[in-house]
Scaffold this motif. Structure first.
Motif, PDB file in Angstrom:
ATOM      1  N   UNK A   9     -13.860 -14.373  -4.735  1.00  0.00           N
ATOM      2  CA  UNK A   9     -14.031 -12.957  -4.292  1.00  0.00           C
ATOM      3  C   UNK A   9     -12.632 -12.369  -4.465  1.00  0.00           C
ATOM      4  N   UNK A  10     -11.537 -12.978  -3.787  1.00  0.00           N
ATOM      5  CA  UNK A  10     -10.363 -12.226  -3.661  1.00  0.00           C
ATOM      6  C   UNK A  10      -9.561 -12.231  -5.273  1.00  0.00           C
ATOM      7  N   UNK A  11     -10.012 -13.309  -5.889  1.00  0.00           N
ATOM      8  CA  UNK A  11      -9.419 -13.239  -7.414  1.00  0.00           C
ATOM      9  C   UNK A  11     -10.115 -12.000  -8.285  1.00  0.00           C
ATOM     10  N   UNK A  12     -11.298 -11.844  -8.076  1.00  0.00           N
ATOM     11  CA  UNK A  12     -12.290 -10.794  -8.731  1.00  0.00           C
ATOM     12  C   UNK A  12     -11.511  -9.505  -8.252  1.00  0.00           C
ATOM     13  N   UNK A  13     -11.352  -9.379  -7.030  1.00  0.00           N
ATOM     14  CA  UNK A  13     -10.892  -8.107  -6.412  1.00  0.00           C
ATOM     15  C   UNK A  13      -9.742  -7.477  -6.978  1.00  0.00           C
ATOM     16  N   UNK A  14      -8.754  -8.344  -7.788  1.00  0.00           N
ATOM     17  CA  UNK A  14      -7.499  -7.773  -8.531  1.00  0.00           C
ATOM     18  C   UNK A  14      -8.114  -6.879  -9.718  1.00  0.00           C
ATOM     19  N   UNK A  15      -8.880  -7.607 -10.422  1.00  0.00           N
ATOM     20  CA  UNK A  15      -9.396  -6.764 -11.571  1.00  0.00           C
ATOM     21  C   UNK A  15     -10.025  -5.422 -11.170  1.00  0.00           C
ATOM     22  N   UNK A  16     -11.071  -5.645 -10.097  1.00  0.00           N
ATOM     23  CA  UNK A  16     -11.691  -4.500  -9.673  1.00  0.00           C
ATOM     24  C   UNK A  16     -10.836  -3.198  -9.182  1.00  0.00           C
ATOM     25  N   UNK A  17      -9.725  -3.491  -8.275  1.00  0.00           N
ATOM     26  CA  UNK A  17      -8.924  -2.490  -7.540  1.00  0.00           C
ATOM     27  C   UNK A  17      -8.079  -1.971  -8.612  1.00  0.00           C
ATOM     28  N   UNK A  18      -7.564  -2.664  -9.739  1.00  0.00           N
ATOM     29  CA  UNK A  18      -6.743  -2.125 -10.739  1.00  0.00           C
ATOM     30  C   UNK A  18      -7.445  -1.264 -11.814  1.00  0.00           C
ATOM     31  N   UNK A  19      -8.731  -1.722 -11.953  1.00  0.00           N
ATOM     32  CA  UNK A  19      -9.636  -0.953 -12.817  1.00  0.00           C
ATOM     33  C   UNK A  19      -9.992   0.439 -12.316  1.00  0.00           C
ATOM     34  N   UNK A  20     -10.201   0.564 -11.113  1.00  0.00           N
ATOM     35  CA  UNK A  20     -10.340   1.679 -10.262  1.00  0.00           C
ATOM     36  C   UNK A  20      -9.435   3.011 -10.505  1.00  0.00           C
ATOM     37  N   UNK A  21      -7.878   2.354 -10.868  1.00  0.00           N
ATOM     38  CA  UNK A  21      -7.016   3.054 -10.895  1.00  0.00           C
ATOM     39  C   UNK A  21      -6.745   3.499 -12.704  1.00  0.00           C
ATOM     40  N   UNK A  22      -7.648   2.745 -13.435  1.00  0.00           N
ATOM     41  CA  UNK A  22      -7.392   3.132 -14.545  1.00  0.00           C
ATOM     42  C   UNK A  22      -6.198   2.222 -15.461  1.00  0.00           C
ATOM     43  N   UNK A  23      -5.940   1.043 -14.774  1.00  0.00           N
ATOM     44  CA  UNK A  23      -4.753   0.248 -15.174  1.00  0.00           C
ATOM     45  C   UNK A  23      -5.323  -0.800 -16.083  1.00  0.00           C
TER      46      UNK A  23
END
Length: 359
Positions: free
Chosen positions: A286-300
């Motif tokens: 879950x924490x690993x997946x959170x990386x992509x999720x947060x960065x994608x929220x910012x459009x990175x």
């Protein structure tokens, strides 16, 4: 002058990081005793560099403006040598000062020029970018790039002080501001999860130079870094944790001949490091997946070319954390619990790359 937040770096060579608006007038207090001040800047910051020079001149110093190439093109031995020549022609002494007005690249260059001139003179970064404020300007790491890789030539040389003038963030292109947020997100994963909560709660405000939430993100990220570098200036221990995501990130930058923004490359590197942690058993899914999720929220970006692995692995092998034939990565043992993972198994490294490989 707006209200100013003062964040202190302690240790053998303490200094303050000032965060606020309209901070140029504080510069003379940081350079007392200097007769000359070299002001390094790239063309996009010429107007602000001129304002800095005017403030210094009004305080009785003789400013020496030195324009350097923009972005990573300015971080070279050749550009540093030209700056040394100008300092020599101007008669710079050990009591004089170098000031870098700009983002991370100008900051790294200015610090390196100061560290190497007469074996070390004072310097002050006036940071104009989010990346510079939360990363390059704090901690005293200075350096230039060479053909073998990024930041391989440099010195530890703490500044006399750091100015993070939030008004300058309004001058940034949107992509540059977002790139700086990758380093902010990194700080959230390695030390301060409130950063992640703030980004997830309002991604738009997180990227708005006028929003109070962005100021809070800047200050929180700076506090993460100042706490680490206060205890470990020369990266002999915990300071390595600040390199989370950077092993692959720097390799991507080199592979792109520095055409990619640093923060964009680090964003992909964060996802890769999270996957390494997951498949090694140190980090929950879950924490690993959170990386992509947060960065994608910012459009990175969170992916890179699938066919680039054979080019990236050799570049990672000269990462400064590597030891002999063993690569060492910063990984998480849980949220805000960074550690070091030593890997010689190329199969595991390649497996983790599948998480960021784009078709």
């Amino acid at each position: 002058m707006d209200d100013v937040t003062r964040i202190s770096v302690t240790g053998d060579r303490p200094y303050d990081v000032l965060v606020g608006r309209g901070l140029f007038d504080t510069l003379p207090t940081l350079v007392e005793g200097a007769a000359r001040a070299a002001v390094l800047y790239a063309a996009p910051l010429k107007q602000h560099a001129g304002q800095v020079a005017d403030v210094l001149a009004a305080a009785g110093l003789r400013p020496l403006p030195i324009e350097v190439p923009d972005a990573e093109a300015g971080k070279s031995v050749e550009v540093a040598a030209r700056c040394w020549d100008e300092l020599g022609a101007a008669g710079f002494t050990r009591t004089d000062v170098v000031i870098g007005v700009g983002g991370g690249a100008v900051t790294d260059l200015a610090g390196f020029v100061a560290a190497s001139w007469l074996r070390g003179v004072r310097w002050v970064p006036v940071s104009s970018s989010l990346l510079g404020m939360v990363d390059a300007a704090v901690g005293g790491k200075t350096g230039v790039n060479i053909a073998a890789g990024k930041n391989l030539v440099g010195a530890f040389h703490p500044p006399a002080g750091v100015l993070c003038d939030l008004d300058l963030l309004a001058t940034l292109p949107a992509d540059d501001l977002l790139a700086g947020l990758a380093e902010v997100v990194k700080c959230g994963f390695i030390a301060d999860p409130v950063i992640l909560d703030l980004v997830e709660g309002d991604p738009a405000a997180s990227a708005d130079p006028a929003a109070p939430v962005l100021r809070e993100l800047v200050e929180r990220a700076i506090r993460v870094k100042t706490e680490v570098v206060s205890a470990d200036l020369r990266e002999s221990g915990p300071r390595e944790f600040l390199n989370y995501g950077h092993t692959l990130g720097h390799a991507i930058e080199k592979n792109e001949r520095f055409r990619w923004r640093h923060g964009h490359a680090v964003s992909v590197g964060l996802v890769y490091a999270a996957e390494l942690g997951r498949i090694s058993g140190s980090l929950d899914a879950a924490t690993a997946a959170r990386h992509s999720a947060v960065l994608q929220l910012l459009g990175l970006p969170t992916t890179y070319r699938a066919d680039a692995w054979d080019e990236l692995l050799p570049a990672m092998r000269i990462d400064k954390k590597a030891r002999a034939d063993t690569l060492r990565f910063v990984v998480l043992d849980g949220l805000a619990k960074p550690g070091i993972l030593s890997i010689s198994d190329e199969g595991m490294l390649a497996q983790a790359y599948l998480a960021v490989a784009a078709a």
